[in-house]
Design a protein around this motif. Structure first.
Motif, PDB file in Angstrom:
ATOM      1  N   HIS A 272       0.865  -1.175   0.000  1.00 35.99           N
ATOM      2  CA  HIS A 272       0.000   0.000   0.000  1.00 35.99           C
ATOM      3  C   HIS A 272       0.903   1.227   0.000  1.00 35.99           C
ATOM      4  O   HIS A 272       2.110   1.111   0.184  1.00 35.99           O
ATOM      5  N   SER A 273       0.328   2.410  -0.223  1.00 38.69           N
ATOM      6  CA  SER A 273       1.138   3.604  -0.458  1.00 38.69           C
ATOM      7  C   SER A 273       0.468   4.852   0.088  1.00 38.69           C
ATOM      8  O   SER A 273      -0.722   4.859   0.374  1.00 38.69           O
ATOM      9  N   ASP A 274       1.257   5.926   0.171  1.00 34.59           N
ATOM     10  CA  ASP A 274       0.728   7.236   0.555  1.00 34.59           C
ATOM     11  C   ASP A 274       0.396   8.115  -0.646  1.00 34.59           C
ATOM     12  O   ASP A 274      -0.139   9.196  -0.478  1.00 34.59           O
ATOM     13  N   VAL A 275       0.757   7.674  -1.843  1.00 34.22           N
ATOM     14  CA  VAL A 275       0.521   8.481  -3.042  1.00 34.22           C
ATOM     15  C   VAL A 275      -0.681   7.944  -3.807  1.00 34.22           C
ATOM     16  O   VAL A 275      -1.023   6.764  -3.696  1.00 34.22           O
ATOM     17  N   LEU A 276      -1.309   8.808  -4.562  1.00 38.39           N
ATOM     18  CA  LEU A 276      -2.482   8.433  -5.349  1.00 38.39           C
ATOM     19  C   LEU A 276      -2.088   7.477  -6.467  1.00 38.39           C
ATOM     20  O   LEU A 276      -1.160   7.741  -7.227  1.00 38.39           O
ATOM     21  N   SER A 277      -2.779   6.384  -6.528  1.00 40.49           N
ATOM     22  CA  SER A 277      -2.548   5.380  -7.565  1.00 40.49           C
ATOM     23  C   SER A 277      -3.118   5.848  -8.898  1.00 40.49           C
ATOM     24  O   SER A 277      -3.990   6.712  -8.941  1.00 40.49           O
ATOM     25  N   ARG A 278      -2.659   5.243  -9.971  1.00 40.10           N
ATOM     26  CA  ARG A 278      -3.124   5.570 -11.325  1.00 40.10           C
ATOM     27  C   ARG A 278      -3.817   4.366 -11.941  1.00 40.10           C
ATOM     28  O   ARG A 278      -3.298   3.251 -11.890  1.00 40.10           O
ATOM     29  N   CYS A 279      -4.969   4.579 -12.528  1.00 34.47           N
ATOM     30  CA  CYS A 279      -5.726   3.486 -13.149  1.00 34.47           C
ATOM     31  C   CYS A 279      -4.955   2.819 -14.280  1.00 34.47           C
ATOM     32  O   CYS A 279      -5.075   1.613 -14.488  1.00 34.47           O
ATOM     33  N   ALA A 280      -4.170   3.581 -15.015  1.00 40.07           N
ATOM     34  CA  ALA A 280      -3.462   3.051 -16.184  1.00 40.07           C
ATOM     35  C   ALA A 280      -2.156   2.341 -15.823  1.00 40.07           C
ATOM     36  O   ALA A 280      -1.566   1.669 -16.663  1.00 40.07           O
ATOM     37  N   ALA A 281      -1.708   2.466 -14.592  1.00 40.09           N
ATOM     38  CA  ALA A 281      -0.413   1.902 -14.199  1.00 40.09           C
ATOM     39  C   ALA A 281      -0.473   0.382 -14.088  1.00 40.09           C
ATOM     40  O   ALA A 281      -1.482  -0.195 -13.690  1.00 40.09           O
ATOM     41  N   ALA A 282       0.642  -0.243 -14.456  1.00 44.46           N
ATOM     42  CA  ALA A 282       0.789  -1.693 -14.341  1.00 44.46           C
ATOM     43  C   ALA A 282       2.271  -1.994 -14.220  1.00 44.46           C
ATOM     44  O   ALA A 282       3.112  -1.246 -14.713  1.00 44.46           O
ATOM     45  N   PHE A 283       2.577  -3.099 -13.556  1.00 45.21           N
ATOM     46  CA  PHE A 283       3.963  -3.534 -13.411  1.00 45.21           C
ATOM     47  C   PHE A 283       3.968  -5.050 -13.514  1.00 45.21           C
ATOM     48  O   PHE A 283       3.138  -5.724 -12.886  1.00 45.21           O
TER      49      PHE A 283
END
Length: 112
Positions: A91-102
């Protein structure tokens, strides 16, 4: 609502009607793709609803626990055995992006 007790109304994240927490079908799949595959769409503000150890544990094994990292594809589960974070739910403190993938992680998405 997320932060309902501490945040002013204009800063709260209200769960959208019909919002569903859904794991992406495989590592390397974005939430845009995962939601579209179910006839739904991803909303970035809603991804904060999936950004907790509790939400991740409800959808993944998290056998190596939960951890905090930064990345546009978080919240996610690390599936790649070659990674030192293998088996960790992130989990993270920054806003996630819908388009992101890894390629090494499987996302937890919120689809509406």
């Amino acid at each position: 609502a997320y932060g309902a007790r501490w945040l002013p109304a204009d800063e709260r994240i209200e769960r959208a009607s019909g919002a569903q927490l859904l794991p992406a079908p495989a590592p390397g799949v974005s939430c845009d793709e995962a939601c579209a595959g179910r006839g739904l769409r991803c909303e970035e503000a809603q991804l904060q609803l999936a950004n907790s150890c509790e939400a991740l544990r409800a959808n993944f094994a998290c056998e190596a626990g939960c951890g905090h990292q930064l990345g546009d594809e978080i919240p996610c589960y690390v599936t790649d055995p070659a990674r030192d974070t293998h088996g960790v739910c992130l989990h993270s403190d920054v806003l996630s992006r819908c388009a992101a993938a890894f390629k090494s992680t499987q996302r937890l998405c919120v689809c509406v």
